[in-house]
Design an enzyme around this catalytic site. Structure first.
Site, short mmCIF file in Angstrom:
data_model
loop_
_atom_site.label_atom_id
_atom_site.label_comp_id
_atom_site.label_asym_id
_atom_site.label_seq_id
_atom_site.Cartn_x
_atom_site.Cartn_y
_atom_site.Cartn_z
N TYR A 151 -31.54 -46.84 -49.89
CA TYR A 151 -31.84 -47.84 -50.92
C TYR A 151 -30.65 -48.09 -51.83
CZ TYR A 151 -36.68 -47.68 -49.48
OH TYR A 151 -37.82 -47.76 -48.74
N LYS A 221 -36.45 -34.91 -43.17
CA LYS A 221 -36.18 -34.94 -41.73
C LYS A 221 -34.85 -34.20 -41.51
CE LYS A 221 -37.21 -36.42 -37.57
NZ LYS A 221 -38.38 -35.96 -36.82
N ASP A 287 -42.22 -36.19 -39.91
CA ASP A 287 -43.14 -36.71 -38.89
C ASP A 287 -44.44 -35.90 -38.84
OD1 ASP A 287 -41.58 -34.65 -37.88
OD2 ASP A 287 -41.01 -35.68 -36.03
N ASP A 311 -41.30 -44.02 -49.68
CA ASP A 311 -41.86 -45.38 -49.54
C ASP A 311 -42.94 -45.38 -48.45
OD1 ASP A 311 -42.18 -48.08 -49.83
OD2 ASP A 311 -40.12 -48.63 -49.37
O1 LIG Z 1 -38.42 -53.71 -53.38
C1 LIG Z 1 -39.17 -54.07 -52.48
O2 LIG Z 1 -39.30 -55.24 -52.16
C2 LIG Z 1 -40.03 -53.07 -51.76
C3 LIG Z 1 -40.06 -51.73 -52.44
C4 LIG Z 1 -41.17 -50.88 -51.97
O3 LIG Z 1 -41.79 -51.09 -50.94
C5 LIG Z 1 -41.58 -49.75 -52.79
O4 LIG Z 1 -40.88 -49.40 -53.74
O5 LIG Z 1 -42.62 -49.14 -52.48
MG LIG Z 2 -43.28 -49.63 -50.55
#
Ligand SMILES: O=C(O)CCC(=O)C(=O)O
Ligand SMILES: [Mg+2]
Ligand SMILES: NC(=O)C1=CN([C@@H]2O[C@H](COP(=O)(O)OP(=O)(O)OC[C@H]3O[C@@H](n4cnc5c(N)ncnc54)[C@H](OP(=O)(O)O)[C@@H]3O)[C@@H](O)[C@H]2O)C=CC1
Length: 422
Positions: A151, A221, A287, A311
């Site tokens: 990210y 992982k 997993d 996420d």
């Molecule tokens: O920033 C986004 O568009 C998605 C972020 C996301 O899915 C989250 O933080 O759970």
């Molecule tokens: Mg999300």
């Protein structure tokens, strides 16, 4: 109004004025639908709990489509400055284009304000339809590292000069031989640091202790990504033993005892630690973790993981307790005091403006915000009202389509029912 309703922080402790000013971002897509509903419920709960003594003054700040339409900027500097100044904010979801276009504004907000913890509690509300047999067994709290991992956005497009340079560097300087198709690869870099890991795990363990929770599971992982995800697990265990030594028993400790004195001694040490109320710090590879949260959810409590895993895990766990319509969250920096509360779900664009979707995720994010401010009476009123309203089978479409004899209401209708039941 004294101090313009600004919340401040002293040594990590919030000072919250009775009339607090809270910036909000309305969000894209269904953002306005859910925000209008949720903010009404929050206001009504605060009024009922404090009879006018406490009040929230909402201050709109712009981001996303509304910001672009009004200022030509997707994330105006003024928005960041205002949130920095007022410390605590709440937001609706913001659109991120796929495969090109601008990078995520949601991620940008977290990075700009260094909101390193994404805190997502997952609990069951009685009566909510769920795909599992015992949804009530799922009671977990996710601590997702929010500033690192892929990210960070260090990603280079296939065919670009940057990717050619990087491929050349990897091959000639580092002897990399296994980029399968070097001419047509895009590349991404995944930074995971000791500092980033330790501050996240520290916040997770502080929470585990404060909330009287029983275990912390480090999800990674690390068998495949040894120096990023594996290092995360190592640093997490290190932090737990160095900073919380007398309060935790780790699986690393278990292994050391087992190696020295055998399995029986290690089992005894763990059960003694459990009996003494110590927190068990363990780990799971991502997993199998995704399987075990379904097959044996009772074994998991607080979870600490990296950005991408967090996420995925957030949406998977939300599904177990009825879906993304009831999945709240917060992005927090415990030292600076900055925090932005937001739902786990996105903009659900096909429902935008239809007054249809479930406002519970952003509303429960508001409940988290009220708890964070110490306004627990108002928070509790909303939680109880959600419990009662769902139990009476008055629900939005997402639950109604899976329930027998439900009364389906709109987003605003659900807010009306919640206010009625406060
Ligand atoms: O920033 C986004 O568009 C998605 C972020 C996301 O899915 C989250 O933080 O759970
Ligand atoms: Mg999300
Ligand atoms: N923090 C943020 O601001 C986030 C932003 N996003 C962004 O949102 C956009 C859309 O993402 P997408 O992947 O479609 O995910 P969404 O979460 O927006 O929507 C996916 C599905 O989830 C269900 N859903 C979402 N919100 C609700 C709600 N309030 N009540 C009931 N059901 C709901 C709907 O399911 P059904 O179709 O079954 O009715 C919807 O079609 C993307 O641009 C993405 O980047 C995504 C996640 C977080």
């Amino acid at each position: 109004m004294a101090n313009d309703g600004k919340i401040t922080v002293t040594n990590g402790v919030l000072n919250v004025p009775d009339h607090a000013t809270i910036p909000f971002i309305i969000g894209d897509g269904t953002g306005p639908d859910i925000w209008h509903a949720a903010s009404r419920v929050i206001e009504a709960a605060v009024e009922k709990a404090y009879d006018g003594k406490k009040k929230i003054n909402w201050k709109e700040v712009l981001a996303g489509e509304k910001a672009f339409n009004e200022t030509g900027d997707w994330l105006p500097k003024e928005t960041l400055d205002t949130i920095k100044e007022y410390l605590i904010a709440i937001k609706g979801p913001l659109t991120t284009p796929i495969g090109g276009g601008f990078r995520s504004l949601n991620v940008a907000l977290r990075q700009e304000l260094d909101l390193y913890t994404c805190l997502r509690p997952v609990r069951y509300f009685e009566g909510v339809p769920s795909p599992v047999k015992r949804p009530e067994d799922c009671d977990m709290v996710i601590f997702r590292e929010n500033t690192e991992d892929i990210y960070a956005g260090i990603e280079y497009q296939e065919g670009s000069d940057e990717v050619k340079k990087l491929v050349n560097f990897l091959q000639t300087e580092l002897g990399v031989k296994n980029i399968r198709f070097p001419e047509t690869s895009g590349l991404g870099i995944k930074p995971i640091s000791e500092e980033g890991t330790k501050r996240l795990v520290r916040s997770a363990l502080n929470y585990t202790i404060e909330e009287g929770r029983k275990s912390l599971t480090i999800v990674h992982k690390g068998n495949i990504m040894k120096f990023t995800e594996g290092a995360f697990a190592n640093w997490a265990y290190e932090l737990a033993e160095e900073e919380f030594g007398d309060k935790v028993f780790t699986w690393r400790e278990y292994d050391r005892i087992k190696d020295a004195d055998g399995t029986e001694a290690a089992n005894k040490a763990q059960s003694d630690a459990e009996a003494a109320g110590k927190i068990i710090v363990k780990d799971a590879i991502a997993d199998i973790f995704l399987q075990q949260i379904l097959t044996r959810p009772k074994e998991f409590d607080v979870v600490a993981t990296m950005n991408l895993n967090g996420d995925y895990v957030s949406d998977a766990l939300a599904a177990q307790v009825g879906g993304i319509g009831i999945a709240p969250g917060a992005n927090i920096n415990y030292e600076s005091g900055h925090a932005i509360f937001e739902a786990t779900h996105g903009t659900a664009p096909k429902y935008a403006g239809l007054d249809k979707v479930n406002p519970s995720s952003v509303l429960l994010s508001g409940v988290m915000m009220l708890q964070h401010l110490g306004w627990t009476e108002a928070a509790d009123l909303i939680t109880t009202s959600i419990e009662q309203t769902i139990a009476s089978k008055v629900v939005t479409y997402d639950f109604a389509r899976l329930m027998d004899n439900a009364t389906e209401v709109s987003t605003s209708g659900f807010a009306d029912a919640l206010i009625e039941n406060l």
